[in-house]
Design a protein around this motif. Structure first.
Motif, short mmCIF file in Angstrom:
data_model
loop_
_atom_site.label_atom_id
_atom_site.label_comp_id
_atom_site.label_asym_id
_atom_site.label_seq_id
_atom_site.Cartn_x
_atom_site.Cartn_y
_atom_site.Cartn_z
N HIS A 159 27.26 -3.10 3.85
CA HIS A 159 27.68 -4.38 3.25
C HIS A 159 27.46 -5.54 4.22
O HIS A 159 27.02 -6.62 3.81
N VAL A 160 27.72 -5.30 5.51
CA VAL A 160 27.48 -6.34 6.52
C VAL A 160 26.00 -6.72 6.54
O VAL A 160 25.65 -7.91 6.58
N SER A 161 25.12 -5.73 6.53
CA SER A 161 23.68 -6.02 6.56
C SER A 161 23.25 -6.81 5.33
O SER A 161 22.39 -7.69 5.41
N LYS A 162 23.84 -6.50 4.19
CA LYS A 162 23.54 -7.27 2.98
C LYS A 162 24.08 -8.69 3.10
O LYS A 162 23.39 -9.66 2.73
N GLN A 163 25.29 -8.83 3.61
CA GLN A 163 25.87 -10.17 3.79
C GLN A 163 25.03 -11.00 4.76
O GLN A 163 24.90 -12.22 4.61
N ALA A 164 24.47 -10.33 5.76
CA ALA A 164 23.64 -11.03 6.76
C ALA A 164 22.19 -11.19 6.32
O ALA A 164 21.40 -11.79 7.04
N SER A 165 21.86 -10.63 5.16
CA SER A 165 20.48 -10.70 4.64
C SER A 165 19.48 -10.18 5.66
O SER A 165 18.42 -10.79 5.88
N VAL A 166 19.81 -9.05 6.30
CA VAL A 166 18.91 -8.47 7.30
C VAL A 166 17.61 -8.03 6.63
O VAL A 166 17.62 -7.34 5.61
N VAL A 167 16.50 -8.44 7.21
CA VAL A 167 15.17 -8.08 6.71
C VAL A 167 14.33 -7.57 7.86
O VAL A 167 14.65 -7.80 9.04
N PRO A 168 13.23 -6.84 7.55
CA PRO A 168 12.36 -6.35 8.63
C PRO A 168 11.91 -7.48 9.55
O PRO A 168 11.51 -8.56 9.08
N GLY A 169 12.01 -7.23 10.84
CA GLY A 169 11.63 -8.23 11.83
C GLY A 169 12.79 -8.99 12.41
O GLY A 169 12.63 -9.69 13.42
N ASP A 170 13.97 -8.86 11.82
CA ASP A 170 15.14 -9.54 12.37
C ASP A 170 15.51 -8.97 13.73
O ASP A 170 15.21 -7.82 14.06
N VAL A 171 16.18 -9.80 14.52
CA VAL A 171 16.76 -9.39 15.80
C VAL A 171 18.26 -9.65 15.69
O VAL A 171 18.69 -10.75 15.36
N ALA A 172 19.06 -8.61 15.92
CA ALA A 172 20.50 -8.71 15.67
C ALA A 172 21.31 -8.39 16.91
O ALA A 172 20.88 -7.63 17.79
N VAL A 173 22.50 -8.96 16.98
CA VAL A 173 23.46 -8.64 18.03
C VAL A 173 24.80 -8.36 17.36
O VAL A 173 25.22 -9.10 16.47
N VAL A 174 25.43 -7.26 17.76
CA VAL A 174 26.71 -6.85 17.18
C VAL A 174 27.75 -6.79 18.30
O VAL A 174 27.58 -6.05 19.27
N PHE A 175 28.80 -7.56 18.16
CA PHE A 175 29.87 -7.61 19.15
C PHE A 175 30.98 -6.64 18.74
O PHE A 175 31.55 -6.73 17.66
N GLY A 176 31.25 -5.68 19.63
CA GLY A 176 32.22 -4.64 19.35
C GLY A 176 31.52 -3.34 19.02
O GLY A 176 30.81 -3.25 18.02
N ALA A 177 31.69 -2.31 19.84
CA ALA A 177 30.99 -1.04 19.66
C ALA A 177 31.97 0.09 19.36
O ALA A 177 31.81 1.20 19.85
#
Length: 353
Positions: A159-177
């Protein structure tokens, strides 16, 4: 008829086992599931230790658990997509079929949601549980019931990836592991991001991030400003991220996320923190960023989570560090609270109990 062993939260820090009545199918579209595997979520622990989350307060004894998978043991007469013996991941929140949110395609926002282990609704740490057939996702033969239970937190990542509209080629950073943060990062890769940075203060969590295929990891330096941390992440990547997600709820992480984003980037808040924080609104505006919240998961997210597990795109099972029998449920919760576990799985009640 009683023979439904259940793990009950009576009040803060007071749990017990209780034999509850076996639920009966009254809606012909429902199925009865024998619960086989259940994960422990942070919300379960919060109810255990605090007795409430926001407006949801435990006033009566409540069965804990909502990250579950099991086997169909009975089907309603109108059920067509499932049969006795099918193994399913169990989506634990049922919206009102009459709400505007449901009809508009955002059923996760339904104000009348009946969500497992959210007062006043009982959870899934029991032998038998009822669900509508369309809130069960059949597991492929090679996907384990443990992995099926992990479909719940993984659906948040979807759901997060959909909310962020992640598409091929994106560069992402996630805070909290933590578990959800790691699954969010893994989902971003599954959606096509070419680089994903997992950010956390603990090296052990980042080691696990590497193990599940996250391309980059970063530990903030104590005393650094959000701007300094952002610069170090840019240096690590060689470019600015197009997507940032905070899965920590920590104010410095949120501030750094806004600083680190490329102009025109997308930001999603996935972690719950303090009600009010200091937010870098000037940078948010001047970069023309897009920000969205995230609440659980919506249509298709559970199904895609199971497909990501089945295809191996998200190695969710690598997050499981501890396993307990149903009779050891209290010990399982205490293990999570001690900070020694990443993901804990509790077996369903054994047939002979």
């Amino acid at each position: 008829m009683s023979n439904n062993p259940s793990f009950i939260l009576n009040k803060i820090n007071d749990v017990s086992f209780e034999d509850r009545p076996v639920p009966e199918i009254k809606d012909p579209h429902y199925v009865k599931i024998q619960v086989k595997k259940t994960g422990i979520c942070g919300s379960d622990v919060h109810y255990y230790t605090h007795g409430a989350i926001g407006q949801f307060v435990v006033k009566e004894p409540m069965v804990l658990g909502h990250e579950s998978a099991g086997v169909i043991v009975e089907v309603g007469e109108a059920v067509t997509s499932l049969k006795v013996g099918d193994r399913v991941a169990m989506e634990p929140g049922i919206p009102s079929r009459y709400s505007d949110e449901y009809k508009s395609g955002h059923y996760n926002l339904c104000p009348h949601m009946a969500f497992a282990a959210t007062p006043p609704y009982d959870g899934t740490l029991c032998r038998y549980y009822l669900l509508p057939e369309d809130f069960c996702v059949k597991l492929p033969d090679h996907v384990s019931l443990e992995e099926g239970a992990l479909a719940e937190p993984l659906s948040v990542g979807v759901h997060v990836s959909k909310q962020a509209s992640v598409v091929p080629g994106d560069v992402a950073v996630v805070f909290g592991a933590g578990p959800v943060g790691l699954l969010i990062a893994s989902c971003a890769l599954a959606f096509g991001a070419t680089k994903v940075v997992a950010v956390d203060l603990f090296q052990s969590k980042l080691d696990l991030a590497k193990e599940i295929g996250i391309t980059h990891t970063f530990i903030p330096t104590k005393g650094d400003t959000p701007q300094q941390s952002a610069q170090k992440i840019w240096d690590l990547l060689g470019e600015k991220p197009t997507v940032a997600v905070d899965a920590s709820g920590a104010e410095p992480s949120i501030q750094t996320a806004i600083q680190v984003l490329k102009e025109g980037g997308r930001y999603v808040q996935a972690g719950m923190g303090r009600d009010n924080i200091t937010f870098p609104i000037a940078d948010f505006c001047s970069k023309e960023l897009t920000a969205k919240g995230c609440f659980r998961y919506g249509f298709g997210d559970y199904k895609l989570a199971v497909e990501f597990i089945a295809s191996g795109k998200v190695p969710a099972a690598k997050l499981i560090t501890h396993r307990f029998k149903f009779t050891e449920a209290e010990e399982a919760f205490k293990t999570v609270m001690s900070g020694k576990a990443v993901k804990v799985i509790i077996d369903g009640p054994e047939d002979e109990e």
